[in-house]
Design a protein around this motif. Structure first.
Motif, PDB file in Angstrom:
ATOM      1  N   GLU A  29      -2.744  14.439  -9.537  1.00 15.48           N
ATOM      2  CA  GLU A  29      -4.166  14.664  -9.788  1.00 15.48           C
ATOM      3  C   GLU A  29      -4.920  13.370  -9.486  1.00 15.48           C
ATOM      4  N   PRO A  30      -6.157  13.455  -9.020  1.00 11.36           N
ATOM      5  CA  PRO A  30      -6.900  12.238  -8.657  1.00 11.36           C
ATOM      6  C   PRO A  30      -6.948  11.191  -9.760  1.00 11.36           C
ATOM      7  N   GLU A  31      -6.978  11.622 -11.002  1.00 12.62           N
ATOM      8  CA  GLU A  31      -7.051  10.649 -12.096  1.00 12.62           C
ATOM      9  C   GLU A  31      -5.777   9.827 -12.200  1.00 12.62           C
ATOM     10  N   ALA A  32      -4.678  10.334 -11.650  1.00 11.42           N
ATOM     11  CA  ALA A  32      -3.388   9.665 -11.784  1.00 11.42           C
ATOM     12  C   ALA A  32      -3.130   8.646 -10.677  1.00 11.42           C
ATOM     13  N   VAL A  33      -4.096   8.359  -9.847  1.00 15.05           N
ATOM     14  CA  VAL A  33      -3.868   7.452  -8.723  1.00 15.05           C
ATOM     15  C   VAL A  33      -4.159   6.000  -9.062  1.00 15.05           C
ATOM     16  N   HIS A  34      -4.744   5.746 -10.220  1.00  9.57           N
ATOM     17  CA  HIS A  34      -5.070   4.373 -10.601  1.00  9.57           C
ATOM     18  C   HIS A  34      -3.820   3.506 -10.515  1.00  9.57           C
ATOM     19  N   GLY A  35      -3.923   2.406  -9.761  1.00  7.16           N
ATOM     20  CA  GLY A  35      -2.801   1.486  -9.619  1.00  7.16           C
ATOM     21  C   GLY A  35      -1.894   1.784  -8.431  1.00  7.16           C
ATOM     22  N   MET A  36      -2.082   2.923  -7.775  1.00  3.10           N
ATOM     23  CA  MET A  36      -1.283   3.183  -6.578  1.00  3.10           C
ATOM     24  C   MET A  36      -1.596   2.120  -5.537  1.00  3.10           C
ATOM     25  N   ARG A  37      -0.621   1.854  -4.687  1.00  4.19           N
ATOM     26  CA  ARG A  37      -0.793   0.870  -3.609  1.00  4.19           C
ATOM     27  C   ARG A  37      -0.844   1.621  -2.286  1.00  4.19           C
ATOM     28  N   VAL A  38      -1.930   1.428  -1.546  1.00  3.31           N
ATOM     29  CA  VAL A  38      -2.119   2.093  -0.264  1.00  3.31           C
ATOM     30  C   VAL A  38      -2.317   1.041   0.816  1.00  3.31           C
ATOM     31  N   ALA A  39      -1.577   1.199   1.903  1.00  2.00           N
ATOM     32  CA  ALA A  39      -1.727   0.315   3.066  1.00  2.00           C
ATOM     33  C   ALA A  39      -2.772   0.931   3.995  1.00  2.00           C
ATOM     34  N   LEU A  40      -3.752   0.155   4.385  1.00  2.00           N
ATOM     35  CA  LEU A  40      -4.791   0.585   5.317  1.00  2.00           C
ATOM     36  C   LEU A  40      -4.494  -0.037   6.672  1.00  2.00           C
ATOM     37  N   CYS A  41      -4.286   0.805   7.686  1.00  3.07           N
ATOM     38  CA  CYS A  41      -4.024   0.317   9.040  1.00  3.07           C
ATOM     39  C   CYS A  41      -4.971   1.037   9.986  1.00  3.07           C
ATOM     40  N   ILE A  42      -5.915   0.312  10.535  1.00  5.58           N
ATOM     41  CA  ILE A  42      -6.949   0.927  11.371  1.00  5.58           C
ATOM     42  C   ILE A  42      -6.430   1.251  12.773  1.00  5.58           C
ATOM     43  N   ARG A  43      -5.733   0.349  13.427  1.00  9.48           N
ATOM     44  CA  ARG A  43      -5.404   0.526  14.839  1.00  9.48           C
ATOM     45  C   ARG A  43      -4.000   1.056  15.108  1.00  9.48           C
ATOM     46  N   LEU A  44      -3.121   1.046  14.154  1.00 13.04           N
ATOM     47  CA  LEU A  44      -1.729   1.470  14.387  1.00 13.04           C
ATOM     48  C   LEU A  44      -1.162   0.768  15.625  1.00 13.04           C
ATOM     49  N   GLY A  45      -1.211  -0.541  15.576  1.00 12.98           N
ATOM     50  CA  GLY A  45      -0.762  -1.329  16.716  1.00 12.98           C
ATOM     51  C   GLY A  45      -1.919  -1.585  17.649  1.00 12.98           C
ATOM     52  N   ASP A  46      -1.752  -1.164  18.906  1.00 15.08           N
ATOM     53  CA  ASP A  46      -2.811  -1.430  19.885  1.00 15.08           C
ATOM     54  C   ASP A  46      -3.568  -0.170  20.300  1.00 15.08           C
TER      55      ASP A  46
END
Length: 187
Positions: free
Chosen positions: A46-63
């Motif tokens: 549930e959305p409320e349970a995401v506090h503290g989750m670690r998410v990697a943000l990668c815009i380009r996925l390499g090149d």
């Protein structure tokens, strides 16, 4: 029914994250006919349970090139996650587009291409020109050596992602780098 019938919930005019999570939890899961499906079923919290989750943000996925509008929307998604307590950390992946395309050809060329080769001639005539061109190019990827090469390439590509997921719960990235594809173009 509530017995009274008059008190109906107000109909929603849009979906939110909880709706998408619910849908995913209903649709996804193990199936006896799919050797790659996960067991036990992974459930999105549930959305409320995401506090503290670690998410990697990668815009380009390499090149891979990414349209500025797609990048902006992806970063806005990251900010929305941060606003509910998700730890979002921007990362880079060392992928090169040519390596991804090569691995994809070896993989999908030997599987999807071979499947297209089984179609009767009258069905092939109904395919879009780009699908027929794909099938013709894929015909060269059907031997065991090319499948093995493709599997090895996939393993090399997955390794940095696998390492990243040792420390992050998820990867946030654009699904497609362009805003859209032009209707009617055969690409």
């Amino acid at each position: 029914a509530d017995g009274g019938g008059a008190a109906a919930e107000e109909e929603k005019d849009s979906f939110d994250v909880a709706d998408v999570a619910l849908l995913q939890n209903v649709l996804a899961g193990p199936w006896s006919g799919d050797q790659a499906s996960l067991r036990p079923a992974y459930r999105i919290p549930e959305p409320e349970a995401v506090h503290g989750m670690r998410v990697a943000l990668c815009i380009r996925l390499g090149d891979f090139p990414v349209d500025p509008v797609v990048e902006r929307h992806t970063r806005e998604s990251a900010e929305a996650l941060r606003s509910v307590g998700v730890v979002v950390e921007e990362v880079e992946l060392p992928w090169r587009r040519e390596d991804v395309v090569s691995a994809a050809w070896a993989h999908f060329g030997s599987i999807f291409g071979a499947g297209l080769g089984l179609l009767p001639d009258e069905a092939v005539e109904l395919l879009m020109p780009y699908t027929r061109a794909f099938a013709e190019k894929a015909a060269g990827f059907g031997d065991a050596e090319s499948r093995l090469t493709g599997l090895m390439a996939e393993a090399r590509l997955y390794e940095p992602l696998g390492e990243l997921l040792e420390h992050h719960d998820a990867l946030l990235c654009p699904t497609v780098g362009a805003q859209g594809l032009v209707a009617g173009d055969d690409y």
